[in-house]
Design a protein around this motif. Structure first.
Motif, PDB file in Angstrom:
ATOM      1  N   UNK A  51      -1.980   3.171  10.159  1.00 38.40           N
ATOM      2  CA  UNK A  51      -1.321   2.274  11.100  1.00 38.40           C
ATOM      3  C   UNK A  51      -1.509   2.805  12.516  1.00 38.40           C
ATOM      4  N   UNK A  52      -1.699   1.900  13.466  1.00 37.18           N
ATOM      5  CA  UNK A  52      -1.768   2.271  14.860  1.00 37.18           C
ATOM      6  C   UNK A  52      -0.346   2.407  15.387  1.00 37.18           C
ATOM      7  N   UNK A  53       0.012   3.613  15.829  1.00 34.83           N
ATOM      8  CA  UNK A  53       1.384   3.866  16.218  1.00 34.83           C
ATOM      9  C   UNK A  53       1.840   3.034  17.401  1.00 34.83           C
ATOM     10  N   UNK A  54       0.964   2.812  18.361  1.00 37.04           N
ATOM     11  CA  UNK A  54       1.359   2.153  19.596  1.00 37.04           C
ATOM     12  C   UNK A  54       1.834   0.720  19.390  1.00 37.04           C
ATOM     13  N   UNK A  55       1.280   0.009  18.423  1.00 37.86           N
ATOM     14  CA  UNK A  55       1.716  -1.374  18.219  1.00 37.86           C
ATOM     15  C   UNK A  55       2.415  -1.599  16.873  1.00 37.86           C
ATOM     16  N   UNK A  56       2.211  -0.705  15.914  1.00 41.97           N
ATOM     17  CA  UNK A  56       2.857  -0.834  14.619  1.00 41.97           C
ATOM     18  C   UNK A  56       2.407  -2.027  13.809  1.00 41.97           C
ATOM     19  N   UNK A  57       1.363  -2.688  14.245  1.00 38.51           N
ATOM     20  CA  UNK A  57       0.900  -3.910  13.592  1.00 38.51           C
ATOM     21  C   UNK A  57      -0.528  -3.803  13.085  1.00 38.51           C
ATOM     22  N   UNK A  58      -1.319  -2.948  13.701  1.00 38.36           N
ATOM     23  CA  UNK A  58      -2.697  -2.774  13.278  1.00 38.36           C
ATOM     24  C   UNK A  58      -2.731  -1.814  12.099  1.00 38.36           C
ATOM     25  N   UNK A  59      -2.969  -2.358  10.914  1.00 32.66           N
ATOM     26  CA  UNK A  59      -2.936  -1.563   9.693  1.00 32.66           C
ATOM     27  C   UNK A  59      -4.229  -1.691   8.917  1.00 32.66           C
ATOM     28  N   UNK A  60      -4.447  -0.735   8.048  1.00 30.93           N
ATOM     29  CA  UNK A  60      -5.603  -0.741   7.179  1.00 30.93           C
ATOM     30  C   UNK A  60      -5.199  -0.166   5.828  1.00 30.93           C
ATOM     31  N   UNK A  61      -5.754  -0.720   4.759  1.00 28.89           N
ATOM     32  CA  UNK A  61      -5.425  -0.277   3.413  1.00 28.89           C
ATOM     33  C   UNK A  61      -6.679  -0.119   2.577  1.00 28.89           C
ATOM     34  N   UNK A  62      -6.637   0.859   1.680  1.00 32.43           N
ATOM     35  CA  UNK A  62      -7.663   0.935   0.656  1.00 32.43           C
ATOM     36  C   UNK A  62      -7.564  -0.315  -0.210  1.00 32.43           C
ATOM     37  N   UNK A  63      -8.693  -0.743  -0.757  1.00 28.29           N
ATOM     38  CA  UNK A  63      -8.692  -1.967  -1.556  1.00 28.29           C
ATOM     39  C   UNK A  63      -7.677  -1.908  -2.697  1.00 28.29           C
ATOM     40  N   UNK A  64      -7.567  -0.768  -3.341  1.00 24.55           N
ATOM     41  CA  UNK A  64      -6.665  -0.634  -4.469  1.00 24.55           C
ATOM     42  C   UNK A  64      -5.195  -0.698  -4.063  1.00 24.55           C
ATOM     43  N   UNK A  65      -4.908  -0.430  -2.786  1.00 15.84           N
ATOM     44  CA  UNK A  65      -3.529  -0.401  -2.315  1.00 15.84           C
ATOM     45  C   UNK A  65      -3.047  -1.746  -1.795  1.00 15.84           C
ATOM     46  N   UNK A  66      -3.959  -2.626  -1.469  1.00 14.44           N
ATOM     47  CA  UNK A  66      -3.597  -3.909  -0.890  1.00 14.44           C
ATOM     48  C   UNK A  66      -2.701  -4.713  -1.825  1.00 14.44           C
ATOM     49  N   UNK A  67      -1.614  -5.224  -1.269  1.00  4.97           N
ATOM     50  CA  UNK A  67      -0.685  -6.033  -2.040  1.00  4.97           C
ATOM     51  C   UNK A  67       0.381  -5.245  -2.760  1.00  4.97           C
ATOM     52  N   UNK A  68       0.212  -3.940  -2.878  1.00  2.00           N
ATOM     53  CA  UNK A  68       1.184  -3.106  -3.581  1.00  2.00           C
ATOM     54  C   UNK A  68       1.787  -2.020  -2.707  1.00  2.00           C
ATOM     55  N   UNK A  69       1.031  -1.547  -1.727  1.00  2.13           N
ATOM     56  CA  UNK A  69       1.506  -0.501  -0.825  1.00  2.13           C
ATOM     57  C   UNK A  69       1.744  -1.084   0.558  1.00  2.13           C
ATOM     58  N   UNK A  70       2.735  -0.547   1.270  1.00  2.00           N
ATOM     59  CA  UNK A  70       3.034  -0.983   2.622  1.00  2.00           C
ATOM     60  C   UNK A  70       3.262   0.231   3.511  1.00  2.00           C
ATOM     61  N   UNK A  71       2.506   0.313   4.601  1.00  7.13           N
ATOM     62  CA  UNK A  71       2.687   1.392   5.559  1.00  7.13           C
ATOM     63  C   UNK A  71       3.507   0.872   6.732  1.00  7.13           C
ATOM     64  N   UNK A  72       4.413   1.701   7.227  1.00  4.79           N
ATOM     65  CA  UNK A  72       5.255   1.317   8.346  1.00  4.79           C
ATOM     66  C   UNK A  72       5.685   2.561   9.107  1.00  4.79           C
ATOM     67  N   UNK A  73       6.328   2.349  10.252  1.00  2.64           N
ATOM     68  CA  UNK A  73       6.779   3.487  11.050  1.00  2.64           C
ATOM     69  C   UNK A  73       8.062   3.152  11.796  1.00  2.64           C
TER      70      UNK A  73
END
Length: 121
Positions: A51-73
């Motif tokens: 996740x990009x800390x400055x905006x908290x909205x630009x995120x990226x996930x491994x394909x296997x994590x999409x839909x099941x994992x959520x990154x936040x700050x």
């Protein structure tokens, strides 16, 4: 310089959920991308989410994590989180928090010491 300390690891059953935390201190995080990596037994460390800390909205996930994992700050607490749902046995391992600080000349990468996650019955 960024110091990182993970917490929240433990044992969960397959299909269960777990939330990891990473406390960040030191340099300003506004210049950083923060993320999570996993190293399973006998395997290389692999990317999970960022996740990009400055905006908290630009995120990226491994394909296997999409839909099941959520990154936040949380800016006030200076914490990074990884919510993991529907965990699979192969997703066991040591989860590391990472910060990548971008400057005009180069990038700096910092790592936490990791927190253990076990997915088993």
């Amino acid at each position: 310089q960024v110091q990182l300390e993970e917490s929240g690891g433990g044992q969960v059953q397959p299909g269960g959920s777990l939330t990891l935390s990473c406390k960040a201190s030191g340099s300003r995080l506004g210049d950083c991308d923060l993320g999570w990596y996993r190293q399973a037994p006998g395997k290389e460390r692999e990317f999970v989410a960022s996740i990009k800390w400055s905006d908290g909205r630009t995120t990226s996930y491994a394909d296997s994590a999409k839909g099941r994992f959520t990154i936040s700050k949380d800016n006030a607490k200076r914490k990074l989180y990884l919510q993991m749902d529907s965990l699979r046995p192969e997703e066991r391992g040591i989860y590391f928090c990472q910060a990548e600080e971008s400057t005009d000349s180069r990038d700096y990468i910092f790592w936490g010491r990791g927190t253990q996650v076990t997915v088993s019955s």
